[in-house]
Design a protein around this motif. Structure first.
Motif, mmCIF file in Angstrom:
data_model
loop_
_atom_site.group_PDB
_atom_site.id
_atom_site.type_symbol
_atom_site.label_atom_id
_atom_site.label_comp_id
_atom_site.label_asym_id
_atom_site.label_seq_id
_atom_site.Cartn_x
_atom_site.Cartn_y
_atom_site.Cartn_z
ATOM 1 N N GLU A 1 -20.229 16.665 -12.619
ATOM 2 C CA GLU A 1 -20.461 17.952 -11.355
ATOM 3 C C GLU A 1 -20.666 18.229 -9.958
ATOM 4 O OE1 GLU A 1 -22.055 22.952 -11.563
ATOM 5 O OE2 GLU A 1 -23.633 21.463 -12.513
ATOM 6 N N LYS A 2 -21.652 17.678 -9.732
ATOM 7 C CA LYS A 2 -22.105 16.839 -8.255
ATOM 8 C C LYS A 2 -21.110 15.820 -7.367
ATOM 9 C CE LYS A 2 -27.179 17.752 -8.319
ATOM 10 N NZ LYS A 2 -28.628 16.985 -8.039
ATOM 11 N N PHE A 3 -20.738 15.224 -8.125
ATOM 12 C CA PHE A 3 -19.656 14.117 -8.365
ATOM 13 C C PHE A 3 -17.765 14.605 -7.752
ATOM 14 C CE2 PHE A 3 -15.978 10.478 -9.606
ATOM 15 C CZ PHE A 3 -15.998 9.767 -7.782
ATOM 16 N N SER A 4 -17.974 15.479 -8.639
ATOM 17 C CA SER A 4 -16.989 16.370 -8.623
ATOM 18 C C SER A 4 -16.619 17.244 -6.968
ATOM 19 C CB SER A 4 -16.605 17.771 -9.610
ATOM 20 O OG SER A 4 -17.275 18.581 -9.427
ATOM 21 N N ILE B 1 -9.464 15.457 -12.920
ATOM 22 C CA ILE B 1 -9.379 15.982 -13.993
ATOM 23 C C ILE B 1 -10.032 15.850 -14.801
ATOM 24 C CG2 ILE B 1 -7.846 16.201 -16.227
ATOM 25 C CD1 ILE B 1 -5.438 15.581 -14.028
ATOM 26 N N PHE B 2 -10.987 14.522 -15.297
ATOM 27 C CA PHE B 2 -12.013 14.110 -16.008
ATOM 28 C C PHE B 2 -13.062 14.808 -15.499
ATOM 29 C CE2 PHE B 2 -15.381 11.324 -15.758
ATOM 30 C CZ PHE B 2 -15.749 10.766 -17.423
ATOM 31 N N CYS B 3 -13.706 14.351 -14.240
ATOM 32 C CA CYS B 3 -14.591 15.735 -13.713
ATOM 33 C C CYS B 3 -14.680 16.854 -14.397
ATOM 34 C CB CYS B 3 -15.118 15.847 -12.663
ATOM 35 S SG CYS B 3 -15.375 14.108 -11.487
ATOM 36 N N THR B 4 -13.092 17.871 -14.488
ATOM 37 C CA THR B 4 -13.991 19.296 -14.519
ATOM 38 C C THR B 4 -14.035 19.121 -15.511
ATOM 39 O OG1 THR B 4 -12.167 19.652 -12.274
ATOM 40 C CG2 THR B 4 -12.034 21.070 -14.235
ATOM 41 N N VAL B 5 -12.845 19.122 -16.591
ATOM 42 C CA VAL B 5 -12.543 18.769 -18.293
ATOM 43 C C VAL B 5 -14.241 18.362 -19.089
ATOM 44 C CG1 VAL B 5 -11.368 17.953 -20.078
ATOM 45 C CG2 VAL B 5 -10.259 18.591 -18.052
ATOM 46 N N VAL B 6 -14.618 17.292 -18.017
ATOM 47 C CA VAL B 6 -15.915 16.882 -18.733
ATOM 48 C C VAL B 6 -17.201 18.216 -18.863
ATOM 49 C CG1 VAL B 6 -17.969 15.133 -18.754
ATOM 50 C CG2 VAL B 6 -15.458 14.461 -18.773
ATOM 51 N N PRO C 1 -15.313 24.007 -5.928
ATOM 52 C CA PRO C 1 -15.563 23.439 -7.340
ATOM 53 C C PRO C 1 -16.567 24.640 -8.139
ATOM 54 C CG PRO C 1 -15.402 21.976 -5.362
ATOM 55 C CD PRO C 1 -14.764 23.345 -4.813
ATOM 56 N N THR C 2 -16.953 25.457 -7.549
ATOM 57 C CA THR C 2 -18.809 25.960 -7.799
ATOM 58 C C THR C 2 -17.578 28.029 -7.858
ATOM 59 O OG1 THR C 2 -19.746 25.760 -5.878
ATOM 60 C CG2 THR C 2 -20.122 24.549 -7.927
#
Length: 465
Positions: free
Chosen positions: A194-197, A69-74, A441-442
């Motif tokens: 983005e890469k971490f997600s 959630i953190f990675c997607t929203v940020v 993710p992409t």
């Protein structure tokens, strides 16, 4: 005897077809659910001991929910050209949530008054006791103000290590705005997130291979521990609740999809794997990462998905809303308490608050019902003992209805905001652009940052064959 040596007139199915069918996650989960029910029915004690399989799978997935959630929203907010859109999305989502939650409660209220599943039980209120109920059902519940204050975490890090979704959402929105306003300074951090997600979604893809094991263990525990015999006396309540949930999904949510130019049944086929996982585990949390990826793949923008879907897990519990009205009126009918229309509407107002205050608690539907009964003087809390034994059989319907409701809500808010690629959505729901977890993710690139070079345009979305 080889395949070519088969007797004339016999049909031998191609081994490859069966192998391909069994490779699908939804087929594996369906088989696991059926096997779990069989094991729980034939060997109840052994089935009840399999509970750790389901709990372990849910715990594995929940470990990744907050970071995803953190990675997607940020990343979604930091990549947006207009930061004000986040406020509009949040407001529209909350308006939608309250309207649909109220509709769900009214539907439950109408059905339970028409069918009256509790009439004729004639339960003596003086014989009721709250012994044996879970501690959360008999303790004092926090008010709505305390619920709002609990959204603010003690630290930025504690939001990612807790069990609540809304604190993660709050921190993510704030950091997303901060990166968006930092210009070049936040650009490299945004790319790193983005890469971490991508790494997180890869790990989730691996863990989801264990979904059949979790579904098997949870279903075996449910049938083995509670037993199908407990349904005998309260079958009308359980059956009417499942029927009401189905009615709400097909009619109300189907209408919402139609108003947004889409159809419900193709969407249900699209998320069939997630529905079977929820049916087996009786929880919507394990499928949150996959639902976020699938909704992005279907054409909803990343910021809208990242804000609407996690918020819906606390504010848009359609299944719980139906359960609250039906459960409370059923208990009143069983005790011979005649609730007037005014009293029922007053309870409905209370439920709009208690359903939010207990949203982060395990078994939120039962706990929210306890909070409702504790806030109104009409029905004693001890009456919950009447339905405690069958609550687990209704929790699957609550979870399934809420999952579909949140998926539909995300698509509706995205279209309302103009952030839904409708042509792509129709193509995906027709099966022309199949979902590939490795591309999740992409699948739908975020809006390019205005500070980047104009050459950074959207790349074509690859399709798994």
């Amino acid at each position: 005897m080889s395949r070519n040596d088969a007797a004339p007139g016999t049909v031998t199915p191609p081994p490859g077809r069966i192998r391909r069918m069994l490779s699908h996650l939804y087929v594996q989960c369906l088989i696991a659910v059926l096997l779990g029910a069989a094991v729980g029915g034939l060997w109840p004690s052994f089935g009840a001991d399999l509970k750790p399989l389901g709990d372990g799978f849910i715990a594995l997935v929940k470990m990744f929910v907050a970071p995803i959630i953190f990675c997607t929203v940020v990343h979604g907010i930091a990549s947006m050209g207009n930061a004000r859109a986040v406020g509009r999305v949040s407001l529209k989502a909350l308006v939608y949530f309250e309207v649909l939650t109220t509709v769900a409660m009214v539907v439950g209220l109408v059905v339970v008054n028409v069918l009256q599943p509790g009439s004729g039980l004639h339960v003596d209120a003086s014989a009721l006791s709250d012994k044996g109920l879970p501690p959360e059902a008999t303790t004092a519940h926090e008010g709505f103000a305390d619920f709002l204050l609990a959204i603010v975490p003690a630290t930025l890090v504690s939001a990612l290590t807790g069990n609540e979704i809304l604190p993660v959402l709050l921190v993510s929105v704030l950091i997303g705005f901060g990166l968006h306003a930092s210009g070049e300074a936040g650009l490299s951090i945004t790319r790193g997130i983005e890469k971490f997600s991508t790494v997180l979604f890869t790990l989730i893809r691996w863990i989801m291979r264990l979904a059949p094991v979790g579904a098997f263990g949870s279903m075996a525990f449910t049938i083995g521990h509670y037993g199908l015999g407990t349904l005998r006396h309260l079958a009308l309540l359980v059956g009417s609740f499942w029927l009401t949930s189905l009615l709400f999904v097909l009619v109300v949510l189907g209408t919402v999809m139609r108003l947004n130019g889409l159809r419900l049944l193709p969407f249900l086929r699209y998320i069939k794997e997630e529905l079977l996982i929820v049916l087996g585990t009786s929880s919507t949390e394990p499928v949150l990462p996959r639902m976020m990826a699938k909704l992005q793949h279907v054409g909803a923008s990343k910021p809208v998905v990242g804000i609407t879907l996690p918020a819906g897990y606390s504010f848009n519990l359609d299944g719980t809303a139906i359960y609250l009205t039906m459960g409370s009126v059923f208990l009143a009918q069983a005790l011979g308490i005649d609730l007037s229309l005014t009293q029922q509407l007053a309870m409905l107002v209370v439920m709009l608050l208690t359903s939010k205050g207990a949203a982060g608690v395990t078994g939120s539907g039962f706990i929210a019902l306890a909070a409702t009964l504790g806030a109104v003087p009409h029905v004693p809390v001890g009456a919950l003992a009447l339905i405690f034994g069958v609550d687990r059989f209704m929790s699957e319907a609550r979870a399934l209805t809420s999952l579909v409701g949140n998926g539909v809500a995300t698509l509706a808010v995205a279209r309302w905001e103009g952030e839904l690629d409708e042509d792509r959505a129709r193509s995906v729901l027709r099966g022309e652009l199949p979902f590939a977890p490795s591309l999740a993710p992409t699948a739908v690139p975020a809006e390019p940052d205005p500070q980047q070079a104009p050459a950074a345009t959207h790349a074509p979305v690859p399709v798994a064959r």
